[in-house]
Design a protein around this motif. Structure first.
Motif, mmCIF file in Angstrom:
data_model
loop_
_atom_site.group_PDB
_atom_site.id
_atom_site.type_symbol
_atom_site.label_atom_id
_atom_site.label_comp_id
_atom_site.label_asym_id
_atom_site.label_seq_id
_atom_site.Cartn_x
_atom_site.Cartn_y
_atom_site.Cartn_z
ATOM 1 N N ARG A 430 32.782 -2.050 7.537
ATOM 2 C CA ARG A 430 33.004 -2.546 8.903
ATOM 3 C C ARG A 430 34.497 -2.551 9.261
ATOM 4 O O ARG A 430 34.881 -2.223 10.389
ATOM 5 N N ARG A 431 35.343 -2.877 8.281
ATOM 6 C CA ARG A 431 36.779 -2.889 8.531
ATOM 7 C C ARG A 431 37.282 -1.487 8.890
ATOM 8 O O ARG A 431 38.062 -1.320 9.834
ATOM 9 N N ASP A 434 36.049 -0.583 12.407
ATOM 10 C CA ASP A 434 36.800 -1.209 13.499
ATOM 11 C C ASP A 434 38.090 -0.449 13.779
ATOM 12 O O ASP A 434 38.449 -0.205 14.945
ATOM 13 N N GLN A 438 38.608 1.933 17.251
ATOM 14 C CA GLN A 438 39.720 1.618 18.148
ATOM 15 C C GLN A 438 40.572 2.854 18.397
ATOM 16 O O GLN A 438 40.946 3.170 19.527
ATOM 17 N N ILE A 497 27.641 -1.151 7.868
ATOM 18 C CA ILE A 497 28.289 -2.371 8.344
ATOM 19 C C ILE A 497 27.634 -3.620 7.778
ATOM 20 O O ILE A 497 28.018 -4.742 8.131
ATOM 21 N N LYS A 555 34.725 -2.507 21.501
ATOM 22 C CA LYS A 555 33.880 -3.648 21.110
ATOM 23 C C LYS A 555 32.611 -3.692 21.948
ATOM 24 O O LYS A 555 31.525 -3.984 21.433
ATOM 25 N N LEU A 558 29.962 -1.256 20.742
ATOM 26 C CA LEU A 558 29.203 -1.738 19.587
ATOM 27 C C LEU A 558 28.136 -2.727 20.018
ATOM 28 O O LEU A 558 27.002 -2.713 19.519
#
Length: 862
Positions: A430-431, A434, A438, A497, A555, A558
């Motif tokens: 998940r990190r 993200d 972005q 995730i 965001k 998602l």
């Protein structure tokens, strides 16, 4: 013409005295014939007639025609008057059958004798020499062939006849020494020995003495002799005593000489090469071996024996016994493969010497077939232990240096990788997602391209974890990750995730067909996977959200994909849904429905409805199927379509099933008390309920009369892959007298193997198969086949979806045992059952027998 000898009568013979030549013919054992002046045979004795194989001289042609055509010129010459008294002639006479025989023929001109009227012009005397002549010719032919063979083989013949003083030397004997056929030869031993190489003279004289003394009747020896042009040639002499004198000593010795100079020179070259090879092998410490592949006999030289540390001679198993156990299979397979392909090969292996030391050996070998046709293997081994250890030391030093140089970098990379990747699947976590989304959103804003997010959740993954354990679940996650990676394009990104959720990020201005991509993911995930002999089946639901240009918010993308995923799961799973603006309203409705379901369970607003089932032959009611209904406070009675999926998400289906079952048993007891004649009730049981370890205990707390209750297996329950809990629950049902029915048979929910393993009491033909039977002969055949399957397995067959009188008649005629459907009765509450049973209205609704038959006939004609 003169009368033949012996044909004159006695009276005439007394009157005419017998000619003298006839007296000679009669008294001689040789063949005689009398010829007239023209060469005709006018008389012949018995010996001649026998030689020709005839009874009378009258059967013979003129004498010249009795001679072989090969000798007629000679006979014509021999019969001339002035030559008639010469020596006999060897000629071939010809019989009537064409065969020839050799004779010595003498020609005599007889004088005219006084008083003899019959006087032949010539007398021919023949002596049979056929056998002797043929033997002589055969001997000459053999001698000629032998001489030719010796000449062609390059062998010179010599013959020393001491008794006659005759010394013979053939033409080839002279050619070997460079002599012409007419060159004189000094045959004295003293002169000839001077032509022999000084180093060989003593040896040659000794060998000649052995022969001449009779010590050796046959002798072979080699020596050098000077050629006429001055160079030395090697000669192999073979001699044998062929005659002995009265004193017992050899009187005649014959033999052959052969020029073996080239052979000797080849031997010398080979010897020199062998000496060089031996020296090279000694210096390099290479051992040589040879194996007879037919007899398994082995030969090792001393160097081989030293390499292997042996005390004695090797046998056929020495090499294999010496091999290190870890290298034995590879080394022996290399040898076998090389022999099979008939090609040379290289082999490397370790051996354990006789003293226990482990050595590294390298070898090279090649198979071949020797001059006698025996297959052999020849090769060499050399000890490379020093080289191997040096290479190992160099490699260790190199590896250590590289390891030290890379250690800090590897540690940093491992820490970074661990921080950004899922430890199980190796996918980004998940990190990592993200950070990536972005950056992708920023790039898409600048370029105006599209960014899409596919949120993927595995269906039925929890069931695999619960039934087969977390190890199976982990394996399914790894498998799912591999499938997603395989579908990933160059501009795509895949991450796990958490749990059984994945995100597929599709970037790039070109874009991809997101629906096609989602379908590919769903199709790939639904394919079965084998784990420890078990077939694992799961699926995937996909939620899709996409934005482009300045409107992109990573965001929010998602969140939108997650909402689309929720809708896909609510609409049946194993599908995909795109995010739309009405999602939030639908979510609110689903949340409200979920709250109302939980409230309905507390208020026991879930109740059973019953659809009667009828005997196909008598149309008597034989049972009822229990159907769950929700008595909603504002929406009225709702079928499972309105609440089942949300109830499954809430994991409360088993609770609803228990509430409905308990009420059904109470209603059934009341009907029994009223004497309605309903023999049984059936209820649905879900896959999750079957996997509940508490199901057996729960059933034992209920008052269930044996054979009064049937459980229908509703969902896709893979009975070929049942776990222990399912099997125990099914066994407990049987012990409690609960029958098993297979619902929706024929649509893929159950198989023939399942039927045989489960042995249910009944199977229900799905309404999709029943509906077309009135218009489709093929569908009727299919249903008939299912009925026959049930009958062969002693299983009752229930037909669902019987909606018309034609259905009633057809399914009865096809052999179904029980009918269920709107043509006979619709689902109804418990309170309506007594009145329905008493009025028997279904009989009139089903129509008379004649009406049914006519309707079936019309349906078939259409």
């Amino acid at each position: 013409m003169a009368k033949p000898f012996g044909s004159t009568s006695i009276a005439v013979r007394e009157a005419e005295p017998e000619p003298f030549y006839r007296q000679l013919f009669a008294r001689s054992g040789f063949g005689f014939a009398a010829l007239d002046a023209e060469g005709r045979i006018i008389d012949a004795n018995a010996s001649l007639l026998r030689a020709f194989g005839v009874a009378s001289f009258a059967d013979l042609p003129p004498f010249t025609d009795c001679v072989s055509s090969k000798d007629r010129p000679a006979i014509a010459f021999a019969m001339r008057p002035h030559l008639a008294e010469q020596a006999p002639w060897e000629v071939r006479l010809l019989r009537a059958d064409g065969s020839e025989f050799w004779v010595l023929a003498s020609f005599i001109e007889p004088p005219a004798l006084p008083g003899e009227a019959l006087s032949p012009a010539m007398i021919v005397q023949t002596i049979d020499v056929d056998e002797r002549k043929r033997n002589a010719l055969e001997l000459a032919e053999r001698e000629s062939r032998w001489n030719h063979a010796l000449e062609s083989a390059g062998q010179g013949v010599w013959d020393h006849d001491f008794a006659r003083g005759d010394l013979f030397y053939s033409r080839q004997w002279r050619t070997i020494r460079g002599l012409r056929p007419d060159d004189p030869i000094d045959t004295s031993l003293d002169t000839w020995i001077q032509t022999v190489h000084p180093d060989d003279r003593a040896h040659v004289l000794a060998e000649i003495a052995k022969q001449e003394s009779g010590e050796a009747s046959f002798n072979v020896f080699s020596y050098r002799e000077r050629h006429k042009d001055g160079h030395w040639i090697w000669i192999e002499s073979r001699g044998a005593v062929v005659e002995y004198g009265p004193d017992g000593k050899p009187s005649r010795i014959a033999g052959t000489d052969t020029d073996i100079t080239e052979h000797k020179e080849a031997e010398e070259r080979l010897a020199q090469m062998s000496r060089r090879l031996e020296l090279a092998l000694d210096i390099s410490r290479i051992g040589v071996f040879e194996i007879n592949l037919k007899t398994s006999d082995v030969r090792w030289d001393d160097r081989m024996i030293g390499i292997y540390g042996l005390d004695g001679d090797p046998d056929s198993e020495t090499w294999e016994r010496a091999l290190h156990p870890e290298d034995r299979l590879k080394a022996t397979m290399t040898v076998a493969d090389g022999i099979f392909r008939g090609q040379d090969f290289v082999n490397e292996f370790r051996i354990i010497r006789g003293d226990g030391e482990i050595r590294h050996v390298r070898g090279r070998a090649a198979p071949y077939v020797d001059l006698t046709g025996v297959p052999r293997l020849i090769g060499a081994n050399w000890d490379v232990t020093g080289d191997v250890r040096l290479q190992e030391e160099l490699k260790r030093a190199k590896d250590l240096a590289e390891a030290r140089n890379d250690e800090l970098e590897a540690a940093r990379a491992r820490i970074e990788y661990t921080a950004l990747h899922d430890h199980l699947t190796g996918l980004p976590n998940r990190r990592y997602l993200d950070a990536t989304i972005q950056a992708a959103a920023k790039a898409a804003q600048e370029t105006g391209s599209r960014l899409a997010v596919l949120h993927i959740d595995l269906d039925r993954f929890k069931e695999i974890n619960d039934t087969l354990g977390h190890l199976a679940g982990d394996q399914m996650l790894v498998h799912a990750a591999g499938l997603l990676n395989a579908l990933k394009g160059p501009d795509d990104f895949v991450a796990r995730i958490g749990g059984d959720e994945f995100v597929f990020l599709s970037t790039g201005s070109g874009g991809r067909n997101l629906a096609t991509l989602a379908e590919a993911i769903v199709d790939a995930m639904r394919k079965p996977v084998t784990f420890n002999g078990h077939i694992c089946r799961f699926g995937a639901s996909v939620g899709i959200a996409s934005l482009s240009g300045a409107a992109i918010d990573a965001k929010q993308l998602l969140v939108n994909a997650d909402l689309a995923l929720y809708r896909a799961k609510n609409r049946g799973r194993s599908r995909h849904e795109f995010f739309t603006s009405d999602f939030q309203a639908q979510i609110i409705v689903n949340k409200q429905t979920a709250d109302e379901i939980l409230s309905g369970i507390e208020q026991r607003r879930f109740l059973p409805y019953y659809q009667p089932q009828f005997c196909a032959r008598t149309l008597d009611i034989v049972g009822v199927e229990t159907l769950a209904r929700w008595d909603h406070p504002t929406r009225g009675i709702l079928a499972p379509d309105a609440f089942l999926k949300i109830a499954e998400d809430l994991d409360c289906v088993a609770t609803i099933d228990r509430i409905v079952l308990e009420q059904s048993l109470a209603d059934f007891a009341r009907w029994e008390a009223q004497g309605l004649g309903i023999a049984k009730i059936s209820a649905n049981v879900s896959s999750k309920r079957l996997h509940d370890p508490e199901l057996a205990h729960s059933l034992r707390t209920l008052d269930i009369r044996p054979k009064s209750l049937s459980f229908e297996l509703l969902e896709s329950i893979f009975l070929d892959d049942c776990d222990r809990t399912v099997l125990e629950n099914l066994a407990e049902m049987r012990r409690l007298g609960i029958d098993i029915e297979i619902d929706d048979f024929g649509t893929g929910h159950a198989s023939i193997v399942s039927l045989m393993k489960l042995s249910p009491r009944r199977l229900k033909i799905d309404r999709q198969l029943v509906k077309p039977v009135s218009r489709s002969p093929g569908q009727r055949k299919l249903v008939a086949t299912i009925v026959e399957i049930g009958r062969s397995l002693n299983i009752e067959v229930v037909a669902e979806g019987v909606e018309t009188p034609a259905h009633v008649a057809i399914m009865r005629d096809l052999g179904c045992d029980i009918l269920q459907g709107y043509a006979l009765a619709r689902p109804m509450p418990a309170d309506a059952i007594p009145d329905f049973v008493q009025r028997q209205e279904w009989r009139s609704q089903a129509g008379t027998v004649r009406d049914l038959q006519n309707e079936v006939r019309r349906a078939i004609i259409r």
